[in-house]
Design a protein around this motif. Structure first.
Motif, PDB file in Angstrom:
ATOM      1  N   GLU A   1     -12.005  -5.426  -9.820  1.00 58.27           N
ATOM      2  CA  GLU A   1     -10.704  -5.569 -10.482  1.00 58.27           C
ATOM      3  C   GLU A   1     -10.795  -6.198 -11.866  1.00 58.27           C
ATOM      4  N   LYS A   2     -11.873  -6.861 -12.170  1.00 54.81           N
ATOM      5  CA  LYS A   2     -12.003  -7.413 -13.524  1.00 54.81           C
ATOM      6  C   LYS A   2     -11.998  -6.299 -14.566  1.00 54.81           C
ATOM      7  N   ASP A   3     -12.340  -5.078 -14.154  1.00 53.51           N
ATOM      8  CA  ASP A   3     -12.374  -3.931 -15.065  1.00 53.51           C
ATOM      9  C   ASP A   3     -11.133  -3.048 -14.945  1.00 53.51           C
ATOM     10  N   SER A   4     -10.186  -3.460 -14.083  1.00 54.10           N
ATOM     11  CA  SER A   4      -8.989  -2.619 -13.901  1.00 54.10           C
ATOM     12  C   SER A   4      -7.718  -3.452 -13.749  1.00 54.10           C
ATOM     13  N   TYR A   5      -7.772  -4.694 -14.196  1.00 51.06           N
ATOM     14  CA  TYR A   5      -6.643  -5.604 -13.964  1.00 51.06           C
ATOM     15  C   TYR A   5      -5.361  -5.105 -14.635  1.00 51.06           C
ATOM     16  N   MET A   6      -4.273  -5.202 -13.895  1.00 46.93           N
ATOM     17  CA  MET A   6      -2.942  -4.894 -14.400  1.00 46.93           C
ATOM     18  C   MET A   6      -1.992  -5.945 -13.836  1.00 46.93           C
ATOM     19  N   GLU A   7      -1.264  -6.612 -14.674  1.00 47.53           N
ATOM     20  CA  GLU A   7      -0.420  -7.717 -14.210  1.00 47.53           C
ATOM     21  C   GLU A   7       0.730  -7.211 -13.342  1.00 47.53           C
ATOM     22  N   VAL A   8       0.828  -7.801 -12.166  1.00 51.24           N
ATOM     23  CA  VAL A   8       1.920  -7.519 -11.230  1.00 51.24           C
ATOM     24  C   VAL A   8       2.486  -8.862 -10.791  1.00 51.24           C
ATOM     25  N   PRO A   9       3.771  -9.119 -10.949  1.00 51.71           N
ATOM     26  CA  PRO A   9       4.352 -10.415 -10.562  1.00 51.71           C
ATOM     27  C   PRO A   9       4.186 -10.703  -9.076  1.00 51.71           C
ATOM     28  N   ALA A  10       3.928 -11.961  -8.738  1.00 49.37           N
ATOM     29  CA  ALA A  10       3.767 -12.355  -7.330  1.00 49.37           C
ATOM     30  C   ALA A  10       5.028 -12.072  -6.534  1.00 49.37           C
ATOM     31  N   GLU A  11       6.180 -12.129  -7.196  1.00 48.85           N
ATOM     32  CA  GLU A  11       7.459 -11.893  -6.502  1.00 48.85           C
ATOM     33  C   GLU A  11       7.545 -10.488  -5.904  1.00 48.85           C
ATOM     34  N   GLU A  12       6.742  -9.555  -6.422  1.00 47.53           N
ATOM     35  CA  GLU A  12       6.735  -8.201  -5.852  1.00 47.53           C
ATOM     36  C   GLU A  12       6.295  -8.218  -4.390  1.00 47.53           C
ATOM     37  N   LEU A  13       5.478  -9.208  -4.040  1.00 50.05           N
ATOM     38  CA  LEU A  13       4.960  -9.298  -2.671  1.00 50.05           C
ATOM     39  C   LEU A  13       6.035  -9.726  -1.672  1.00 50.05           C
ATOM     40  N   ALA A  14       7.129 -10.266  -2.180  1.00 53.81           N
ATOM     41  CA  ALA A  14       8.217 -10.705  -1.308  1.00 53.81           C
ATOM     42  C   ALA A  14       9.364  -9.699  -1.294  1.00 53.81           C
ATOM     43  N   GLY A  15       9.222  -8.627  -2.042  1.00 54.84           N
ATOM     44  CA  GLY A  15      10.292  -7.651  -2.151  1.00 54.84           C
ATOM     45  C   GLY A  15      10.092  -6.426  -1.284  1.00 54.84           C
ATOM     46  N   PRO A  16      11.069  -5.532  -1.286  1.00 49.47           N
ATOM     47  CA  PRO A  16      11.019  -4.329  -0.438  1.00 49.47           C
ATOM     48  C   PRO A  16       9.954  -3.332  -0.873  1.00 49.47           C
ATOM     49  N   HIS A  17       9.478  -3.426  -2.111  1.00 46.94           N
ATOM     50  CA  HIS A  17       8.479  -2.473  -2.592  1.00 46.94           C
ATOM     51  C   HIS A  17       7.127  -2.698  -1.924  1.00 46.94           C
ATOM     52  N   PHE A  18       6.828  -3.929  -1.550  1.00 46.17           N
ATOM     53  CA  PHE A  18       5.536  -4.245  -0.931  1.00 46.17           C
ATOM     54  C   PHE A  18       5.554  -4.001   0.581  1.00 46.17           C
ATOM     55  N   GLU A  19       6.693  -4.112   1.191  1.00 48.34           N
ATOM     56  CA  GLU A  19       6.800  -4.037   2.657  1.00 48.34           C
ATOM     57  C   GLU A  19       6.207  -2.762   3.257  1.00 48.34           C
ATOM     58  N   PRO A  20       6.433  -1.571   2.671  1.00 46.04           N
ATOM     59  CA  PRO A  20       5.834  -0.365   3.266  1.00 46.04           C
ATOM     60  C   PRO A  20       4.310  -0.403   3.324  1.00 46.04           C
TER      61      PRO A  20
ATOM     62  N   PHE B   1       4.121   3.766  12.441  1.00 43.74           N
ATOM     63  CA  PHE B   1       3.416   2.526  12.137  1.00 43.74           C
ATOM     64  C   PHE B   1       3.788   1.404  13.102  1.00 43.74           C
ATOM     65  N   THR B   2       5.054   1.359  13.502  1.00 40.36           N
ATOM     66  CA  THR B   2       5.492   0.325  14.441  1.00 40.36           C
ATOM     67  C   THR B   2       4.773   0.468  15.777  1.00 40.36           C
ATOM     68  N   ALA B   3       4.626   1.709  16.227  1.00 38.41           N
ATOM     69  CA  ALA B   3       3.938   1.960  17.496  1.00 38.41           C
ATOM     70  C   ALA B   3       2.459   1.608  17.377  1.00 38.41           C
ATOM     71  N   PHE B   4       1.849   1.928  16.227  1.00 40.47           N
ATOM     72  CA  PHE B   4       0.442   1.573  16.027  1.00 40.47           C
ATOM     73  C   PHE B   4       0.250   0.062  16.140  1.00 40.47           C
ATOM     74  N   ARG B   5       1.135  -0.686  15.493  1.00 41.41           N
ATOM     75  CA  ARG B   5       0.995  -2.146  15.533  1.00 41.41           C
ATOM     76  C   ARG B   5       1.182  -2.662  16.960  1.00 41.41           C
ATOM     77  N   ALA B   6       2.127  -2.085  17.687  1.00 41.23           N
ATOM     78  CA  ALA B   6       2.399  -2.528  19.057  1.00 41.23           C
ATOM     79  C   ALA B   6       1.180  -2.326  19.952  1.00 41.23           C
ATOM     80  N   ILE B   7       0.544  -1.150  19.851  1.00 38.10           N
ATOM     81  CA  ILE B   7      -0.610  -0.885  20.718  1.00 38.10           C
ATOM     82  C   ILE B   7      -1.814  -1.717  20.293  1.00 38.10           C
ATOM     83  N   LEU B   8      -1.979  -1.936  18.981  1.00 34.87           N
ATOM     84  CA  LEU B   8      -3.094  -2.768  18.518  1.00 34.87           C
ATOM     85  C   LEU B   8      -2.891  -4.222  18.930  1.00 34.87           C
ATOM     86  N   ASP B   9      -1.659  -4.702  18.872  1.00 34.76           N
ATOM     87  CA  ASP B   9      -1.362  -6.064  19.319  1.00 34.76           C
ATOM     88  C   ASP B   9      -1.657  -6.224  20.814  1.00 34.76           C
TER      89      ASP B   9
END
Length: 258
Positions: A189-208, A232-240
């Motif tokens: 990533e040192k050769d491909s860094y692109m600034e993304v705000p940390a707040e994106e991780l708490a928003g609906p765009h990151f959830e999927p 995806f929900t079923a996958f998580r349920a069976i893996l859990d």
């Protein structure tokens, strides 16, 4: 021919719904035909009707007002699972904790290669520990959160390199996007860094990206995704339930040791 077609249909359903490797599915299906004598267990003409009625509660089914052709409610609490279809409890015989932890260690290395520059930026945000802890409270382990972060960042960067508006067809865009994503994934990533705000991780765009982690990491458990449109929900349920997805981690490798 009718029963041959039924057999092929059963095999296709079995394959599409299972997350076992293709070779394992083929072996188990052969055992159904031979040891399980599935080929001799034909259905009577009204067998499908009996099976359908056998998995519904009468009161619950009547509430859907099928006779009036009203839409079936989104909730599915009128469906009951027959005892012979209930999932087994306990860890799967396919689960090997030592192998899983070894693969998680290996994955940590790759995820960190794709995220370390962004992580250095996010750590300077006082809200970052709160964001991570909120994701942990939802049952996600650190390596799973990091996997989603890596996928999220790679997707954002690949979209910048190959914006959909620059292509005449979806097929052309998908091919260019796939190439850009693969190249970025193999780049530090040192050769491909692109600034993304940390707040994106708490928003609906990151959830999927987080929700599809169970499908993306199946190889950690020696499994594979066979369906075109995974639940995806079923996958998580069976893996859990069967593969300790909710607990396994290598905490000393986590970059979130605040």
């Amino acid at each position: 021919m009718h029963y041959a077609q039924l057999g092929l249909t059963i095999k296709r359903i079995f394959s599409d719904l299972s997350i076992l490797p293709a070779k394992t599915i083929a072996r188990l299906y052969d055992e159904l035909l031979t040891k399980g004598t599935m080929g001799r267990k034909v259905l009577s003409i009204n067998g499908y009707q009996k099976a359908y009625l056998g998995v519904h509660y009468q009161v619950g089914f009547d509430e859907t007002q099928r006779a009036n052709f009203n839409p079936i409610p989104l909730k599915d609490n009128y469906v009951k699972t027959p005892e012979f279809l209930l999932a087994e409890s306990g860890l799967s015989p396919y689960y090997n904790r030592e192998s899983v932890l070894a693969k998680i260690r290996e994955n940590y290395s790759g995820y960190l290669s794709n995220t370390h520059a962004s992580l250095a930026h996010w750590r300077r945000n006082p809200n970052f520990p709160l964001i991570i802890n909120n994701l942990r409270k939802k049952g996600w382990r650190d390596w799973q959160i990091l996997a989603a972060m890596a996928d999220f960042l790679l997707h954002e960067k690949a979209t910048q390199i190959a914006p959909p508006a620059n292509f005449n067809s979806q097929d052309d865009w998908r091919a260019a996007f796939k190439t850009a994503y693969a190249e970025l994934k193999s780049t530090d990533e040192k050769d491909s860094y692109m600034e993304v705000p940390a707040e994106e991780l708490a928003g609906p765009h990151f959830e999927p990206y987080l929700n599809k982690v169970p499908a993306d990491i199946l190889e950690v458990y020696g499994l594979q995704k066979n369906m075109d449109f995974p639940n995806f929900t079923a996958f998580r349920a069976i893996l859990d339930a069967r593969f300790a997805f909710y607990s396994d981690d290598v905490k000393e490798l986590s970059p979130f040791n605040f």
